[in-house]
Design an enzyme around this catalytic site. Structure first.
Site, PDB file in Angstrom:
ATOM      1  CD  GLU A 179      -3.034  -0.926   2.212  1.00  0.00           C
ATOM      2  OE1 GLU A 179      -4.161  -0.780   1.727  1.00  0.00           O
ATOM      3  OE2 GLU A 179      -2.812  -0.877   3.450  1.00  0.00           O
TER       4      GLU A 179
ATOM      5  CB  CYS B 205      -9.542   3.700   5.543  1.00  0.00           C
ATOM      6  SG  CYS B 205      -8.710   2.990   4.106  1.00  0.00           S
TER       7      CYS B 205
END
Lengths: 640, 640
Positions: B322, B406
């Site tokens: 990520e 998120c």
């Protein structure tokens, strides 16, 4: 069981015994000797070092259930028996022409231990017997028990043919009997079939050697696969307390079990599974004269090679499913293109060409042999690629061993058996599919014919093929005219012939006398290849090919990340043999332009394009990449 | 604790209260109203539907330990408290200007339940309290407890400022006290810090509102992070019976914990973590006048935007971590470029520009606002992207909810607080960073100044900025001259000025009288952008930008997979406003060429390139992509 189809019998061309083909100098002698002398012994050494052989200690109590770790830190898999099988197969192919008692002793040791471990009902899988005996046959969807037995069976057949020893074959016949007793559509049997195809083609190999268990064994499995649903996997999952909907691959197209195989017209799912299935379909089409299976196999071959095939012969672009995605999806840097898949395409194409002498099959066999399969092994024969990317930024390196070491033994068994891909025969017919220096002893029915090729192929396209029947004999000689060849010149004993090219083969039918020489000249200019515009990754790019060999640019030869180069359309490219490059190879050189980093300076983006400076490039055969220092690589290069 | 540094105090520009900036028509009114009316309510609805609120039922007995599943089939995460925090924060930003008792009741309900669940020692995390109470504080490396509390704390600060209610703030102050009691370098305390940064910047927010717990709270955490090693994670892993070497991300650069932060000069690891850390470093540099922290933050900002930054403002190219890989690695189709990371870059750049009025920070804030962050939310405000690819083959679709949701609340809180990004002030100084129709009530120290922008920005670069001090006042007006602007014309009450551009801002210092009008004209030609040759993915390609808006081509506008098009260098491109395109937007149109599929026919590869035919293309703003039917998309287009 009897074969109930009534279609006319398909007469196939039979491959040469690989041990009857000796490579005599040149490209394939070097590779087959590397496999024999380096690859086969080091693979045994790895299996020993990594604890594979320890799993065969059936006299010890069962080991813990948790997934153990190999000494190198790699995790172990439940289907490692398949690696024994493939390794024994590769080793066996080397044994007949090069007897090796020490190697045979290693095989016998594995065979003895497998025989000792085999359960009384014939079940054989070292993982489950040693570690999870209660889980045998509880998960055909994921755990590859038939796949593993299939590979052991292929190994057993090869070892029997090489050594004459029947012990391993007998062990595996008991295992096959156990499968046939356990699975089937009859009352009381389990209706399942392994989601990883393999046992099907292994059963055909057994049948062709022993006449048993009749093609119906494999066909029965394929028939269930060809049936209306794969609900057995769902039932099995529920029995394990799992929700079938949690299946990680979502639907059974991953295993080509989403629709009857005869109806499939698009190659989908896990690439190796697909290739093994289609290879078995081709075999079964022959053995059962099943034209609908053959039609499906034909259709799928065209779909694969026409829409889902890398220029290198790689296949299966995605790591997510180790397989196929959408048509024309052929990313370069993230190409999965598993070595095993390219190897297995050779199996399939070879089988299709046994049925239908058409170079659309053998062209692709040649393509993977020189490119997308061979790239899976290092030039020194002891390091490997699982993924065969077509572009790298320097972070793709070959490994010595892998947590799923399926590819090393697969490429080994392909190259070790390469002779059988060169020639196939029928009574009165001899087909030459591949070119390369070799000497072969063939049988056309019962007529012995010796053949010799003198050539520097693939570096040069001139071949002198000497035909030596024991005495003058009338037969057809079929010569493959590769799809990449734009003009071929053929002569027999100096007389130029102009035979028609039919489906990529020319046929010379005559009385052949000992010492007749066929000379074949395939000019090998450097070719620029362009991709269908639907392959978006290759738009604006060119690939270089010469003869059957696809090229790539590596940073080590060009002094910079090769993506900063662009080739120039229409410029002359030079091919020359470089003897000190990884055993000798033809390289391609020519003018190019490189972006000026100096002129660009710092910063990511600006409103004017980078400046370019003239330079020259060198390309090497793709299969030789990643054998020197790490760096960027590209098959498809920008061209202006 | 007292601040022991002796460097001169950094006087920062203070952002406007976002509630004091009203968007009046145009681009951002539409977006902020969408966030307020659609996004905030639907996000609460999703959290309810997906069982997040159920986790807050602390009066029920602890639920099973196994990872449960959301009703939609998505797995739940242990850090969902962070989503409550971010959602409350976004909702709070909308509340002050638009009182909404129903919304406030929903927030109060969450706050009441969190207060009920908080442990007697102040610990607060709904996952661990409800599900795995014994595991609290056992894994700072992976489980994000401080991260979750940090987001709750940010929510509590925002809700306190919006509503005046202290309950949530008090809950979180108790949680902060618990963290400070538990962690630290003092004897008896745990030496750890959360591997997912967030609490640091939340503590600064708390400090700026309450004067407590002093910047030392955040600084203490950062100091441990800045220390010589991250061995606490190793110790913790061993205590859990795990081998630290089994850490999936291999080394702590994933969490920027591989070396002291002051020594870091390359942005590495998880992108969101990095942005949160660097934002906190900027805040701490201000509050503790720590110039070495500021220097590191500056250096890292330049590394990011100079070498690791998509043209859209996306960042963190790889899904594997990520985050970041190597410099210049900016793949388009596989870009991760998480929405949260672009949002958090805005946080960081905004903070840096509070310290140093330099448009190299605010240019990037504007870039992500119009492009790489805004692309994370659908035009209707209720669907999302986690990854923001720069190229698609049609399989990237927005989702309604995610197993790790998120991004939705992150983009919501950014846009809901956008007013504070437009203006910052100091006594005697007003800085205008962004342009767009709005009306704002600002304070320069204690001097109230009202400001109004009339403009169609970003579709047009003409801005009429009316300055309305309560009475004539002398102050500096700083106007950002965007980096993309090649020529700007500025006048005050009709008089053309030619102030110097210093670090991307012009300063007009004078007595400002009510009704003074500053006119600013930024011509907005369509620009072609090219990438540094080291960005291999963009070689031979062009991107289109107009003003701050980056464009892309979508299949739906062009009738074919856009990768089959190529643009033509040097041709004229037309920009025009299309009112019925997703609420109205400027599109770019111009000549192009498309590959002829008809001329190519079947087959994957051939020796001549495809033929091209003239056509025209349409490009739309990148942030608007994937709001209509599925299809291919590209930001970077081939150009010849």
């Amino acid at each position: 069981m009897t074969d109930q189809s009534i279609t006319p019998r398909i007469e196939r061309f039979v491959p040469a015994d690989n041990a009857a083909v000796s490579f005599t100098g040149g490209f394939w002698e070097s590779w087959t000797e590397t496999i024999r002398k380096v690859t086969v012994p080091t693979q045994h050494q790895r299996m020993d070092e990594e604890g594979f052989l320890e799993v065969l200690n059936f006299h010890l109590p069962p080991a813990p259930l948790a997934r153990p770790i190999q000494p190198s830190g790699l995790s172990m898999q439940h289907f490692f028996d398949s690696d024994f099988g493939k390794w024994i197969e590769a080793a066996s192919y080397t044994l007949k022409a090069h007897p090796n008692p020490e190697l045979e002793a290693k095989i016998d040791d594995i065979v003895d231990r497998l025989a000792e471990g085999q359960m009384t009902d014939g079940y054989l899988n070292s993982w489950f017997i040693r570690r999870e005996p209660k889980k045998r046959w509880t998960n055909l969807r994921d755990l590859h028990e038939m796949y593993s037995m299939g590979h052991l069976l292929e190994g057993a057949v090869a070892y029997f043919l090489a050594s004459g020893k029947r012990k391993f074959l007998n062990v595996m016949i008991r295992a096959v009997d156990h499968i046939i007793d356990t699975f089937g559509t009859e009352p009381g049997k389990l209706r399942g079939y392994d989601a990883h195809e393999e046992i099907e083609l292994a059963l055909i190999k057994l049948y062709r050697v022993t006449g048993e268990p009749a093609p119906s064994g494999a066909r029965a499995i394929l028939r269930r696969r060809a049936g209306p649903d794969a609900s057995y996997y769902d039932e099995e999952a529920r029995k394990r307390g799992q929700d079938p909907k949690d299946y990680v691959y979502k639907d059974y197209s991953y295993s080509q079990a989403h629709m009857p195989v005869r109806e499939q017209d698009k190659v989908v799912g896990h690439a190796v599974r697909a290739m093994y299935l289609f290879s078995a379909m081709a075999d079964l089409a022959v053995e059962t004269s099943d034209l609908s299976l053959l039609a499906a196999s034909n259709r799928l071959f065209d779909n694969l090679t026409g829409r889902q095939f890398y220029v290198t012969g790689g296949l299966g672009p995605s790591g997510t499913n180790e397989g196929f995605t959408r048509e024309y999806d052929l990313p370069n840097a993230t190409a999965y293109a598993e070595t095993c898949a390219a190897v297995a395409l050779a199996f399939w194409g070879h089988r299709m060409a046994q049925i239908d002498l058409d170079s659309r099959f053998t062209d692709q066999v040649e393509l993977v042999l020189y490119n997308g399969a061979l790239s899976g092994i290092s030039r020194d024969g002891q390091q490997y690629f699982y993924e065969n990317v077509l572009e790298s930024h320097g972070d793709n390196r070959r490994w010595k061993w892998h947590y799923c070491p399926c590819c090393p033994t697969n490429i080994a068994r392909l190259i070790a058996s390469l002779g059988s891909y060169f020639y196939t025969t029928k009574p009165g017919e001899l087909a030459v599919h591949l070119y390369g220096a070799n000497q072969a002893e063939l049988l056309l029915g019962d007529v012995p014919v010796s053949v010799e090729q003198q050539t520097a192929y693939p570096w040069d396209g001139d071949i002198a093929l000497t035909v030596n029947p024991a005495k003058t004999a009338h037969f057809k000689l079929h010569l493959r005219i590769p799809g990449w060849s734009r003009s071929a010149e053929i002569s027999v004993n100096g007389e130029i012939l102009t035979p028609a090219v039919v489906k990529g083969y020319v046929t010379i039918e005559r009385d052949w006398a000992p010492g007749d020489v066929v000379r074949i000249a395939f000019p090998m200019p450097v070719e620029r290849l362009y991709a269908n515009p639907q392959v978006s990754e290759d738009a604006g790019r060119v690939a270089l090919k010469r003869g059957p060999v696809v090229y790539c640019l590596e940073e080590v030869d060009n002094g910079l990340p090769v993506q900063q180069l662009r080739l120039l359309a229409g410029t002359e490219l030079e091919a020359r043999f470089v003897s000190d490059l990884l055993g000798g190879a033809v390289v391609i050189e020519g003018p190019a332009e490189q972006a000026s980093l100096l002129q660009w300076g710092e910063g990511l983006y600006r409103t004017s394009p980078p400046a370019f400076e003239p330079t020259r490039f060198r390309a090497i055969p793709y299969h030789l990449w990643a054998n020197r220092e790490a760096g960027a690589m590209a098959v498809w290069m920008r061209e202006i």
